[in-house]
Write an enzyme that holds these catalytic residues in place. Structure first.
Site, mmCIF file in Angstrom:
data_model
loop_
_atom_site.group_PDB
_atom_site.id
_atom_site.type_symbol
_atom_site.label_atom_id
_atom_site.label_comp_id
_atom_site.label_asym_id
_atom_site.label_seq_id
_atom_site.Cartn_x
_atom_site.Cartn_y
_atom_site.Cartn_z
ATOM 1 N N ASP A 96 -69.736 -99.775 57.299
ATOM 2 C CA ASP A 96 -69.094 -100.312 58.295
ATOM 3 C C ASP A 96 -69.445 -101.722 58.393
ATOM 4 O O ASP A 96 -68.858 -102.615 58.900
ATOM 5 C CB ASP A 96 -69.671 -99.796 59.598
ATOM 6 C CG ASP A 96 -68.834 -98.970 60.570
ATOM 7 O OD1 ASP A 96 -67.730 -98.634 59.919
ATOM 8 O OD2 ASP A 96 -69.318 -97.963 61.094
ATOM 9 N N GLN B 249 -70.413 -93.825 64.812
ATOM 10 C CA GLN B 249 -69.427 -94.098 65.344
ATOM 11 C C GLN B 249 -69.440 -94.591 66.594
ATOM 12 O O GLN B 249 -70.559 -94.081 67.325
ATOM 13 C CB GLN B 249 -68.341 -92.660 65.655
ATOM 14 C CG GLN B 249 -66.975 -93.282 66.148
ATOM 15 C CD GLN B 249 -66.080 -94.072 65.268
ATOM 16 O OE1 GLN B 249 -66.212 -94.004 64.038
ATOM 17 N NE2 GLN B 249 -65.095 -94.620 65.900
ATOM 18 N N LYS C 187 -60.943 -90.760 59.648
ATOM 19 C CA LYS C 187 -61.751 -91.176 58.307
ATOM 20 C C LYS C 187 -61.999 -90.084 57.418
ATOM 21 O O LYS C 187 -62.055 -90.236 56.189
ATOM 22 C CB LYS C 187 -62.989 -91.787 59.084
ATOM 23 C CG LYS C 187 -62.851 -93.250 59.685
ATOM 24 C CD LYS C 187 -64.195 -93.607 60.472
ATOM 25 C CE LYS C 187 -63.871 -94.855 61.332
ATOM 26 N NZ LYS C 187 -65.099 -95.306 62.170
HETATM 27 N N1 GUN Z 1 -65.616 -97.792 66.935
HETATM 28 C C1 GUN Z 1 -64.418 -98.695 66.926
HETATM 29 N N2 GUN Z 1 -64.217 -99.058 65.696
HETATM 30 C C2 GUN Z 1 -65.299 -98.583 64.901
HETATM 31 C C3 GUN Z 1 -65.593 -98.869 63.477
HETATM 32 O O1 GUN Z 1 -65.052 -99.653 62.891
HETATM 33 N N3 GUN Z 1 -66.737 -98.196 63.093
HETATM 34 C C4 GUN Z 1 -67.440 -97.663 64.046
HETATM 35 N N4 GUN Z 1 -68.607 -96.779 63.482
HETATM 36 N N5 GUN Z 1 -67.297 -97.189 65.166
HETATM 37 C C5 GUN Z 1 -66.133 -97.763 65.563
#
Ligand code: GUN
Length: 308
Positions: free
Chosen positions: A126, A103, A59
């Site tokens: 998200d 996350q 990211k």
């Molecule tokens: N863990 C697995 N996929 C995601 C996601 O798209 N966002 C976040 N914050 N955590 C994750």
């Protein structure tokens, strides 16, 4: 025997994700050129789970590529829910932060729902906050979770017709499968521009025979379970579009190392499907690209110039 030309078209998530990142970069340059501050994303990670660290790194790299400024707040595994809530509150109130994500998964003892709901809905890139999921369910504009938005974008850019078609979503997670099912079934005329499909949702208590029956009638199968080999050739209607959101790490007998696989028996299903996403290189790269788009759109909304 079928010839190679009868094989499913591979949906190239890397290519479409690259397209989306280029579009975000151009839009961002215009936004900043108009006198707005460079959009900023803050990612919080708690503990040292290697997979989560890799996702967050991806990211941050994508942010650099599109011109979003970013920061990772890495907290120890001993962090309490109260400490995490306090940090989220500080970042919610920091004008320099446009996008904020925590996350997942979080360590035991921290309630993910409480944490997702604590992130300000305007910064929740998200789309996991109850307000954003609620808005999506009610056909209102909000922030749509990145993976479901990525699935929708793949279907659109490969011209997969969803209008009035049968779609099956396998899995019922609140962050992935549910928003995908909402996007697929909802009305294309409303603010969230749904896909007008007839949607069936299957999950762990759907009997295997019933799963096969439903899948065989589907024009579009979206599977997000994390169970390698779940979808086999005999379950797929010829010409159907297969979107594999599953991702599992399994031992690779050929190399003695690990490899990533989806929920679909790719080699056999591609002999009958019309379109299919590979794993890796299908839905995965779209999640990060759509997160970039959500972050730019959040910054635009906060600056009073949203133009989704
Ligand atoms: N863990 C697995 N996929 C995601 C996601 O798209 N966002 C976040 N914050 N955590 C994750």
């Amino acid at each position: 025997m079928r010839f190679a030309s009868n094989m499913a078209q591979i949906i190239d998530g890397n290519r479409i994700a690259n397209e989306v990142r280029c579009e975000v970069r151009l839009q961002l340059e215009k936004f900043v050129g108009a006198g707005n501050r460079v959009p900023h994303l803050t990612a919080i990670i708690v503990g040292e789970d290697p997979a989560s660290q890799t996702y967050v790194e991806k990211k941050i790299i994508a942010c650099k590529e599109v011109g979003i400024s970013s920061e990772t707040k890495a907290l120890p595994i001993t962090t309490t829910q109260e400490e995490l809530l306090k940090l989220i509150d500080e970042l919610n109130n920091d004008d320099k932060v446009n996008g904020l994500l925590v996350q997942l998964p979080l360590p035991a003892g921290i309630d993910e729902r409480i944490i997702c709901n604590a992130v300000s809905a305007a910064k929740d890139v998200d789309g996991f906050n109850e307000l954003n999921i609620g808005r999506l369910a009610l056909d209102m504009k909000g922030i749509v979770p990145a993976t479901p938005l990525g699935v929708k974008t793949l279907l659109e850019r490969y011209n997969i017709n969803t209008f009035g078609r049968n779609a099956v979503v396998i899995g019922r997670s609140k962050n992935v499968s549910l928003p995908i099912a909402i996007l697929l079934h909802s009305d294309g005329r409303n603010a969230t521009k749904g896909m007008d499909a007839t949607v069936t949702i299957c999950h762990r208590y759907t009997p295997p025979k019933e799963l096969t029956r439903v899948c065989r009638q589907a024009d579009i199968i979206v599977v997000a379970v994390g169970k390698p080999g779940l979808i086999t050739k005999d379950m797929v209607k010829p010409g159907a579009c297969i979107i594999d959101v599953g991702i599992s790490r399994i031992p690779d007998e050929a190399t003695g190392k690990f490899k990533l696989v989806g929920d679909v028996e790719f080699d056999e299903v591609r002999e009958v499907a019309g379109h299919i996403t590979p794993v890796p290189g299908g839905v995965g790269p779209m999640t990060v690209a759509m997160l970039m788009k959500n972050t730019l759109n959040a910054a635009k909304s906060q600056a009073g110039c949203a133009d989704k």
